[in-house]
Design an enzyme around this catalytic site. Sequence first.
Site, PDB file in Angstrom:
ATOM      1  N   ASP A   1       0.738  -1.173   0.003  1.00  0.00           N
ATOM      2  CA  ASP A   1      -0.009   0.067   0.169  1.00  0.00           C
ATOM      3  C   ASP A   1       0.749   1.354   0.100  1.00  0.00           C
ATOM      4  O   ASP A   1       2.151   1.178   0.430  1.00  0.00           O
ATOM      5  CB  ASP A   1      -0.830  -0.017   1.212  1.00  0.00           C
ATOM      6  CG  ASP A   1      -2.292   0.784   1.040  1.00  0.00           C
ATOM      7  OD1 ASP A   1      -3.405   0.218   1.023  1.00  0.00           O
ATOM      8  OD2 ASP A   1      -2.145   2.110   0.835  1.00  0.00           O
TER       9      ASP A   1
ATOM     10  N   GLU B   1     -14.598  -9.625  -6.722  1.00  0.00           N
ATOM     11  CA  GLU B   1     -14.535 -10.022  -5.288  1.00  0.00           C
ATOM     12  C   GLU B   1     -15.978  -9.754  -4.880  1.00  0.00           C
ATOM     13  O   GLU B   1     -16.644  -8.559  -4.973  1.00  0.00           O
ATOM     14  CB  GLU B   1     -13.427  -9.203  -4.443  1.00  0.00           C
ATOM     15  CG  GLU B   1     -13.544  -9.497  -3.206  1.00  0.00           C
ATOM     16  CD  GLU B   1     -13.355 -10.782  -2.953  1.00  0.00           C
ATOM     17  OE1 GLU B   1     -12.187 -11.403  -3.132  1.00  0.00           O
ATOM     18  OE2 GLU B   1     -14.132 -11.466  -2.147  1.00  0.00           O
ATOM     19  N   PHE B   2     -16.633 -10.590  -4.120  1.00  0.00           N
ATOM     20  CA  PHE B   2     -18.052 -10.409  -3.728  1.00  0.00           C
ATOM     21  C   PHE B   2     -18.169 -10.332  -2.155  1.00  0.00           C
ATOM     22  O   PHE B   2     -19.143 -10.414  -1.645  1.00  0.00           O
ATOM     23  CB  PHE B   2     -18.910 -11.648  -4.250  1.00  0.00           C
ATOM     24  CG  PHE B   2     -18.781 -11.820  -5.725  1.00  0.00           C
ATOM     25  CD1 PHE B   2     -19.319 -11.088  -6.698  1.00  0.00           C
ATOM     26  CD2 PHE B   2     -18.140 -12.776  -6.334  1.00  0.00           C
ATOM     27  CE1 PHE B   2     -19.546 -11.017  -8.045  1.00  0.00           C
ATOM     28  CE2 PHE B   2     -17.934 -12.990  -7.598  1.00  0.00           C
ATOM     29  CZ  PHE B   2     -18.522 -12.007  -8.536  1.00  0.00           C
TER      30      PHE B   2
ATOM     31  N   ASN C   1     -24.240  -6.249  -7.899  1.00  0.00           N
ATOM     32  CA  ASN C   1     -24.602  -5.133  -6.759  1.00  0.00           C
ATOM     33  C   ASN C   1     -25.832  -4.465  -7.387  1.00  0.00           C
ATOM     34  O   ASN C   1     -26.441  -3.967  -6.415  1.00  0.00           O
ATOM     35  CB  ASN C   1     -23.219  -4.480  -6.830  1.00  0.00           C
ATOM     36  CG  ASN C   1     -22.285  -5.025  -5.612  1.00  0.00           C
ATOM     37  OD1 ASN C   1     -22.673  -6.021  -5.267  1.00  0.00           O
ATOM     38  ND2 ASN C   1     -21.150  -4.205  -5.623  1.00  0.00           N
TER      39      ASN C   1
ATOM     40  N   CYS D   1     -19.893   0.412  -1.488  1.00  0.00           N
ATOM     41  CA  CYS D   1     -20.131  -0.324  -2.795  1.00  0.00           C
ATOM     42  C   CYS D   1     -21.278   0.039  -3.552  1.00  0.00           C
ATOM     43  O   CYS D   1     -21.175   0.602  -4.615  1.00  0.00           O
ATOM     44  CB  CYS D   1     -19.876  -1.702  -2.589  1.00  0.00           C
ATOM     45  SG  CYS D   1     -18.378  -2.199  -1.972  1.00  0.00           S
TER      46      CYS D   1
ATOM     47  N   LYS E   1     -21.942   3.695  -5.080  1.00  0.00           N
ATOM     48  CA  LYS E   1     -21.237   4.126  -6.198  1.00  0.00           C
ATOM     49  C   LYS E   1     -21.015   3.265  -7.274  1.00  0.00           C
ATOM     50  O   LYS E   1     -21.176   3.520  -8.425  1.00  0.00           O
ATOM     51  CB  LYS E   1     -19.735   4.450  -5.713  1.00  0.00           C
ATOM     52  CG  LYS E   1     -18.971   3.085  -5.168  1.00  0.00           C
ATOM     53  CD  LYS E   1     -17.859   2.784  -6.016  1.00  0.00           C
ATOM     54  CE  LYS E   1     -17.007   1.903  -5.428  1.00  0.00           C
ATOM     55  NZ  LYS E   1     -16.426   0.931  -6.035  1.00  0.00           N
TER      56      LYS E   1
ATOM     57  N   THR F   1     -12.084   2.041  -6.024  1.00  0.00           N
ATOM     58  CA  THR F   1     -12.504   2.725  -7.389  1.00  0.00           C
ATOM     59  C   THR F   1     -13.539   3.426  -6.849  1.00  0.00           C
ATOM     60  O   THR F   1     -14.719   3.337  -7.284  1.00  0.00           O
ATOM     61  CB  THR F   1     -12.719   1.526  -8.390  1.00  0.00           C
ATOM     62  OG1 THR F   1     -13.642   0.736  -7.867  1.00  0.00           O
ATOM     63  CG2 THR F   1     -11.728   0.925  -9.014  1.00  0.00           C
TER      64      THR F   1
ATOM     65  N   LYS G   1     -24.083  -0.200   8.139  1.00  0.00           N
ATOM     66  CA  LYS G   1     -24.483  -1.534   8.502  1.00  0.00           C
ATOM     67  C   LYS G   1     -23.974  -1.909   9.809  1.00  0.00           C
ATOM     68  O   LYS G   1     -22.800  -1.671  10.073  1.00  0.00           O
ATOM     69  CB  LYS G   1     -24.526  -2.580   7.366  1.00  0.00           C
ATOM     70  CG  LYS G   1     -22.938  -2.931   6.956  1.00  0.00           C
ATOM     71  CD  LYS G   1     -23.318  -4.190   5.829  1.00  0.00           C
ATOM     72  CE  LYS G   1     -21.932  -5.034   5.930  1.00  0.00           C
ATOM     73  NZ  LYS G   1     -22.209  -5.962   4.765  1.00  0.00           N
TER      74      LYS G   1
HETATM   75  C1  UDX Z   1     -21.886  -5.296  -1.055  1.00  0.00           C
HETATM   76  C2  UDX Z   1     -22.381  -6.693  -1.666  1.00  0.00           C
HETATM   77  O1  UDX Z   1     -23.449  -7.294  -0.839  1.00  0.00           O
HETATM   78  C3  UDX Z   1     -21.253  -7.388  -1.980  1.00  0.00           C
HETATM   79  O2  UDX Z   1     -21.482  -8.634  -2.365  1.00  0.00           O
HETATM   80  C4  UDX Z   1     -20.226  -6.565  -2.675  1.00  0.00           C
HETATM   81  O3  UDX Z   1     -18.713  -7.214  -2.809  1.00  0.00           O
HETATM   82  C5  UDX Z   1     -19.672  -5.193  -1.989  1.00  0.00           C
HETATM   83  O4  UDX Z   1     -21.181  -4.448  -1.762  1.00  0.00           O
HETATM   84  P1  UDX Z   1     -21.593  -4.305   1.419  1.00  0.00           P
HETATM   85  O5  UDX Z   1     -21.213  -3.154   1.015  1.00  0.00           O
HETATM   86  O6  UDX Z   1     -20.574  -4.817   2.540  1.00  0.00           O
HETATM   87  O7  UDX Z   1     -21.556  -5.475   0.330  1.00  0.00           O
HETATM   88  O8  UDX Z   1     -22.908  -4.653   2.232  1.00  0.00           O
HETATM   89  P2  UDX Z   1     -24.329  -5.277   2.054  1.00  0.00           P
HETATM   90  O9  UDX Z   1     -24.403  -6.263   3.090  1.00  0.00           O
HETATM   91  O10 UDX Z   1     -24.683  -5.679   0.835  1.00  0.00           O
HETATM   92  O11 UDX Z   1     -25.306  -4.075   2.616  1.00  0.00           O
HETATM   93  C6  UDX Z   1     -25.359  -2.991   1.603  1.00  0.00           C
HETATM   94  C7  UDX Z   1     -26.255  -2.015   2.034  1.00  0.00           C
HETATM   95  O12 UDX Z   1     -27.643  -2.421   2.094  1.00  0.00           O
HETATM   96  C8  UDX Z   1     -26.285  -1.631   3.702  1.00  0.00           C
HETATM   97  O13 UDX Z   1     -26.372  -0.112   3.889  1.00  0.00           O
HETATM   98  C9  UDX Z   1     -27.543  -2.539   4.327  1.00  0.00           C
HETATM   99  O14 UDX Z   1     -27.880  -1.941   5.465  1.00  0.00           O
HETATM  100  C10 UDX Z   1     -28.405  -2.375   3.291  1.00  0.00           C
HETATM  101  N1  UDX Z   1     -29.374  -3.588   3.400  1.00  0.00           N
HETATM  102  C11 UDX Z   1     -29.136  -4.660   3.317  1.00  0.00           C
HETATM  103  C12 UDX Z   1     -30.875  -3.188   3.143  1.00  0.00           C
HETATM  104  O15 UDX Z   1     -31.064  -1.867   3.502  1.00  0.00           O
HETATM  105  N2  UDX Z   1     -31.957  -3.950   3.331  1.00  0.00           N
HETATM  106  C13 UDX Z   1     -31.505  -5.327   3.229  1.00  0.00           C
HETATM  107  O16 UDX Z   1     -32.276  -6.092   3.177  1.00  0.00           O
HETATM  108  C14 UDX Z   1     -30.213  -5.616   3.086  1.00  0.00           C
END
Ligand code: UDX
Length: 443
Positions: A31, A153-154, A216, A268, A271, A87, A331
């Site tokens: 990094d 990556e997921f 996404n 994620c 954006k 990104t 979250k």
């Molecule tokens: C997400 C994708 O799930 C992941 O596969 C990808 O690699 C990166 O983006 P992440 O950003 O860690 O992951 O969070 P995620 O658990 O998907 O939640 C995203 C947002 O959606 C959170 O703000 C969460 O509170 C909200 N959410 C999720 C809801 O409002 N309702 C739901 O039922 C589920």
Amino acid sequence: MASVSVFGTGYLGATHAAGMAELGHDVIGVDVDEAKIERLSRGEVPFFEPELPELLRKHVESGRLRFTTDAREAVDAADIHFIGVGTPQKKGDYGADMRFVDAVIDTIAPLLTRPSVIFGKSTVPVGTAARLAARVRELAPVGDQAELAWNPEFLREGFAVEDTLRPDRLVLGVDPERPGRAEEVARDVYAGILARDTPFLVTDLATAELVKVSANAFLATKISFINAIAEVCDATGADVVQLADAIGYDERIGRKFLGAGLGFGGGCLPKDIRAFMARAGELGVDQALTFLREVDAVNMRRRDHVVQLAAQSVGGSLLGARIAVLGAAFKPNSDDVRDSPALDVAGRLHLGGADVRVYDPQGMANAAALWPTLTYAESIDSAVKDADLVIVATEWNEFRTADPGALGALVSKRRVIDGRNCLPVDAWRDAGWEYTGMGRHAG
Ligand code: UDX
């Protein structure tokens, strides 16, 4: 076992580096941020991610995982390189800012004097991998023997270690015209994961890039779908939680990501859907993704809705109202406040003249850096003390399981807005609280 490098040590890169070490490889994480590298080298994770501190420490101590700011050291040590830099959304534009990915390529490609494979993991606009692969071939002294493949990556924050070591699937995009060694190398690197019959899909570069943004976009659409229905429920007195349970039993629909509430945020989903729309525009297929504009709009309306509910709840004007906002992270099980709906609501209430106190179990330092003018409380109790209104904005377990009776004794008015539909409604009502959920029996 292989020697691998991982460029970028944020949520994605640091977790991937530790995960690769757990799979048995010798790993060097790189990094440009010296402070971050110093902390990681001491075995400290600079952000909150369950299970990662233990995994990192284990492998830093065993010597299998080390960190550097020196790209040359990494290229000397490994012939397999992962790119996991960010990104982010460009300022003033929907597109993705590619400068960090481009910088890694421009740094390492001229150093590649041995056959090497670069695996891109960052989420990028479709077409990026083909462009970067050509640039690598052009800049690398080893020429065509420097390959680039895309391996999206997921991982979800909060479950990053689990998702890295036990992913639902692995996707690898390679150039069908020059398949090279990328698939063979990936099978070797991920052997521990593939041994468990994890689906492994080999696609072309564009498909692999699109898989990630489509996934996404689908998740964001699912959340906004249920939030749109929540608006209709609010207008009719119907209950969106029961509705989601009922439609969720249909296997074609599924209950996951049908949690109505404050909507999605984080580094994620917001954006990524915007960058996807921007890229579709460049490709001349903007109409195909126009619906994502609506997905974004529904999502942003959730925040307005909660601010409006808050104003109504305290008698019409936010001026001087004391409001506790429980949650700052986007979250639970994360300290990430990037585009956090919780923090956005807290900030808007504050700008509207309310006396806002924010508490989050992990996100306070990041929140304070982004919103230094908000007041931060050290516990739920001190946040809710004398509050005219409590808003639950992130569904941390600590909030779900809080005792409504005890909290009721601290507040000035027993009024709660459950922005994540996560509280046991009956227990709160029984304890004398005026409860307002999202799309559930508004009154
Ligand atoms: C997400 C994708 O799930 C992941 O596969 C990808 O690699 C990166 O983006 P992440 O950003 O860690 O992951 O969070 P995620 O658990 O998907 O939640 C995203 C947002 O959606 C959170 O703000 C969460 O509170 C909200 N959410 C999720 C809801 O409002 N309702 C739901 O039922 C589920």
